[in-house]
Write a protein that holds these residues in place. Structure first.
Motif, PDB file in Angstrom:
ATOM      1  N   GLN A 146       0.850  -1.182   0.000  1.00 44.07           N
ATOM      2  CA  GLN A 146       0.000   0.000   0.000  1.00 44.07           C
ATOM      3  C   GLN A 146       0.887   1.233   0.000  1.00 44.07           C
ATOM      4  O   GLN A 146       1.291   1.710   1.052  1.00 44.07           O
ATOM      5  CB  GLN A 146      -0.907  -0.042   1.220  1.00 44.07           C
ATOM      6  CG  GLN A 146      -2.116   0.834   1.156  1.00 44.07           C
ATOM      7  CD  GLN A 146      -3.001   0.651   2.375  1.00 44.07           C
ATOM      8  OE1 GLN A 146      -2.901  -0.328   3.061  1.00 44.07           O
ATOM      9  NE2 GLN A 146      -3.834   1.627   2.638  1.00 44.07           N
ATOM     10  N   GLN A 147       1.174   1.732  -1.168  1.00 42.40           N
ATOM     11  CA  GLN A 147       2.098   2.855  -1.284  1.00 42.40           C
ATOM     12  C   GLN A 147       1.460   4.195  -0.961  1.00 42.40           C
ATOM     13  O   GLN A 147       2.168   5.165  -0.715  1.00 42.40           O
ATOM     14  CB  GLN A 147       2.678   2.896  -2.690  1.00 42.40           C
ATOM     15  CG  GLN A 147       3.495   1.675  -3.058  1.00 42.40           C
ATOM     16  CD  GLN A 147       4.133   1.844  -4.416  1.00 42.40           C
ATOM     17  OE1 GLN A 147       4.969   2.707  -4.626  1.00 42.40           O
ATOM     18  NE2 GLN A 147       3.717   1.021  -5.360  1.00 42.40           N
ATOM     19  N   LYS A 200      -1.524   5.842   1.466  1.00 40.51           N
ATOM     20  CA  LYS A 200      -2.386   5.486   2.597  1.00 40.51           C
ATOM     21  C   LYS A 200      -3.212   6.672   3.052  1.00 40.51           C
ATOM     22  O   LYS A 200      -2.696   7.791   3.210  1.00 40.51           O
ATOM     23  CB  LYS A 200      -1.540   5.016   3.779  1.00 40.51           C
ATOM     24  CG  LYS A 200      -0.696   3.799   3.496  1.00 40.51           C
ATOM     25  CD  LYS A 200       0.158   3.443   4.683  1.00 40.51           C
ATOM     26  CE  LYS A 200       1.141   2.349   4.316  1.00 40.51           C
ATOM     27  NZ  LYS A 200       2.022   1.984   5.426  1.00 40.51           N
ATOM     28  N   GLN A 201      -4.482   6.415   3.267  1.00 42.05           N
ATOM     29  CA  GLN A 201      -5.344   7.394   3.913  1.00 42.05           C
ATOM     30  C   GLN A 201      -5.846   6.713   5.167  1.00 42.05           C
ATOM     31  O   GLN A 201      -6.713   5.840   5.110  1.00 42.05           O
ATOM     32  CB  GLN A 201      -6.498   7.781   2.974  1.00 42.05           C
ATOM     33  CG  GLN A 201      -6.030   8.543   1.759  1.00 42.05           C
ATOM     34  CD  GLN A 201      -7.151   8.861   0.803  1.00 42.05           C
ATOM     35  OE1 GLN A 201      -7.283   8.225  -0.235  1.00 42.05           O
ATOM     36  NE2 GLN A 201      -7.962   9.847   1.141  1.00 42.05           N
ATOM     37  N   ASN A 202      -5.254   7.072   6.277  1.00 46.33           N
ATOM     38  CA  ASN A 202      -5.461   6.313   7.505  1.00 46.33           C
ATOM     39  C   ASN A 202      -6.769   6.623   8.209  1.00 46.33           C
ATOM     40  O   ASN A 202      -7.167   5.875   9.101  1.00 46.33           O
ATOM     41  CB  ASN A 202      -4.286   6.544   8.458  1.00 46.33           C
ATOM     42  CG  ASN A 202      -3.016   5.913   7.918  1.00 46.33           C
ATOM     43  OD1 ASN A 202      -3.035   4.803   7.392  1.00 46.33           O
ATOM     44  ND2 ASN A 202      -1.899   6.616   8.017  1.00 46.33           N
ATOM     45  N   CYS A 257      -3.038  12.274   3.712  1.00 49.27           N
ATOM     46  CA  CYS A 257      -2.609  11.182   2.840  1.00 49.27           C
ATOM     47  C   CYS A 257      -1.104  11.010   3.024  1.00 49.27           C
ATOM     48  O   CYS A 257      -0.365  12.010   3.036  1.00 49.27           O
ATOM     49  CB  CYS A 257      -2.949  11.544   1.392  1.00 49.27           C
ATOM     50  SG  CYS A 257      -2.487  10.322   0.168  1.00 49.27           S
ATOM     51  N   ASP A 258      -0.660   9.788   3.194  1.00 49.00           N
ATOM     52  CA  ASP A 258       0.770   9.496   3.320  1.00 49.00           C
ATOM     53  C   ASP A 258       1.191   8.560   2.202  1.00 49.00           C
ATOM     54  O   ASP A 258       0.408   7.722   1.755  1.00 49.00           O
ATOM     55  CB  ASP A 258       1.060   8.831   4.670  1.00 49.00           C
ATOM     56  CG  ASP A 258       0.758   9.750   5.823  1.00 49.00           C
ATOM     57  OD1 ASP A 258      -0.190   9.452   6.578  1.00 49.00           O
ATOM     58  OD2 ASP A 258       1.440  10.780   5.950  1.00 49.00           O
ATOM     59  N   TYR A 259       2.417   8.690   1.764  1.00 41.09           N
ATOM     60  CA  TYR A 259       2.909   7.803   0.720  1.00 41.09           C
ATOM     61  C   TYR A 259       4.290   7.295   1.090  1.00 41.09           C
ATOM     62  O   TYR A 259       4.989   7.869   1.928  1.00 41.09           O
ATOM     63  CB  TYR A 259       2.909   8.500  -0.648  1.00 41.09           C
ATOM     64  CG  TYR A 259       3.778   9.740  -0.744  1.00 41.09           C
ATOM     65  CD1 TYR A 259       3.280  10.983  -0.364  1.00 41.09           C
ATOM     66  CD2 TYR A 259       5.074   9.673  -1.230  1.00 41.09           C
ATOM     67  CE1 TYR A 259       4.062  12.124  -0.453  1.00 41.09           C
ATOM     68  CE2 TYR A 259       5.864  10.808  -1.334  1.00 41.09           C
ATOM     69  CZ  TYR A 259       5.347  12.030  -0.939  1.00 41.09           C
ATOM     70  OH  TYR A 259       6.128  13.159  -1.030  1.00 41.09           O
ATOM     71  N   THR A 260       4.673   6.196   0.489  1.00 40.09           N
ATOM     72  CA  THR A 260       5.939   5.574   0.861  1.00 40.09           C
ATOM     73  C   THR A 260       6.995   5.682  -0.235  1.00 40.09           C
ATOM     74  O   THR A 260       8.186   5.578   0.047  1.00 40.09           O
ATOM     75  CB  THR A 260       5.730   4.087   1.196  1.00 40.09           C
ATOM     76  OG1 THR A 260       5.141   3.440   0.058  1.00 40.09           O
ATOM     77  CG2 THR A 260       4.813   3.924   2.399  1.00 40.09           C
ATOM     78  N   GLY A 262      -5.174   5.932  -2.825  1.00 38.76           N
ATOM     79  CA  GLY A 262      -5.455   5.571  -1.439  1.00 38.76           C
ATOM     80  C   GLY A 262      -6.853   4.971  -1.361  1.00 38.76           C
ATOM     81  O   GLY A 262      -7.588   4.906  -2.358  1.00 38.76           O
ATOM     82  N   THR A 263      -7.224   4.532  -0.175  1.00 41.96           N
ATOM     83  CA  THR A 263      -8.520   3.861  -0.006  1.00 41.96           C
ATOM     84  C   THR A 263      -9.654   4.824   0.285  1.00 41.96           C
ATOM     85  O   THR A 263     -10.795   4.411   0.405  1.00 41.96           O
ATOM     86  CB  THR A 263      -8.443   2.824   1.123  1.00 41.96           C
ATOM     87  OG1 THR A 263      -7.881   3.465   2.277  1.00 41.96           O
ATOM     88  CG2 THR A 263      -7.584   1.640   0.726  1.00 41.96           C
TER      89      THR A 263
END
Lengths: 112, 116
Positions: free
Chosen positions: A2-3, A5-7, A23-26, A103-104
């Motif tokens: 999951q590159q 992410k919306q937590n 939103c976070d990304y890796t 993201g989801t």
């Protein structure tokens, strides 16, 4: 893998206040980011984007902030309106590729 | 006056059947996509076509066969449907070539496929 992410799956905000969606990304190779908004029974619609050469992009009530060192972007909606109630997806891509990674989604509810 | 339309909106079918989902865009775009949104809400690209030519096949089983009769249409045919194919399928189009860094895609309303 999951590159993007919306937590927060959901968020409720009072009308007139600020909504902040995160939103976070890796993948540090991502260089273009977008936010899409989705109403029930409709497809996602483009809202705002930002290139990695900027740290802020503004369009009316919507502002996207990008913090590359933290690999984090956020969407600010000010003032929030009931019509903003929707699911918000962030997406990221790497230049020269075809692929958007989504993201989801975060479901925003703006309370009147 | 829908820009990207999909039919049907809902599709319920038995395992093992073959079904098709149609997509049409009236935006004059050259590039079209199929995405799958699974039960975990991940929206993942499946295929991309540019001017009727397949550009991207994102490791999708060959039971899935896209067909583009012209650049305004990209249909998705699925053979031997399986339970795991249940998802919402979105068609999208773009005015840009595949791989354009600042692309914006326009999505259809989605087709909810349920395989029993």
């Amino acid at each position: 893998d999951q590159q993007v992410k919306q937590n927060s799956p959901s968020l409720s905000v009072q009308e007139g206040r600020i909504s902040i969606l995160n939103c976070d990304y890796t993948n540090s190779m991502f260089d273009y980011f977008l936010w899409y908004k989705k109403y029930p029974a409709e497809g996602p619609t483009f809202l705002i984007s930002i290139s990695s050469i900027k740290d802020k992009n503004e369009d009316g009530r919507f502002t996207v902030f990008l913090n590359k060192s933290a690999k984090h972007l956020s969407l600010h909606i000010v003032p929030s309106q009931p019509g903003d109630s929707a699911v918000y997806f962030c997406a990221a891509s790497r230049g020269g590729t075809y692929k958007y990674i989504f993201g989801t989604g975060t479901r925003l509810k703006v309370l009147a | 006056d829908t820009a990207v339309s999909q039919t049907p909106k809902y599709l319920v079918t038995q395992m093992g059947n073959d079904k098709s989902i149609k997509c049409e865009q009236n935006l004059g775009h050259d590039t079209m996509y199929w995405y799958k949104q699974d039960s975990k809400k991940f929206l993942k690209i499946m295929f991309s076509y540019n001017n009727k030519e397949l550009i991207i096949n994102e490791t999708v089983p060959n039971r899935f066969s896209p067909k583009s009769p012209d650049k305004a249409h990209l249909n998705l045919h699925i053979n031997s449907l399986e339970l795991g194919d249940s998802a919402v399928y979105f068609c999208a189009s773009s005015p840009h070539r595949v791989g354009t860094p600042t692309d914006t895609q326009y999505f259809g309303p989605g087709t909810r496929l349920t395989v029993l």
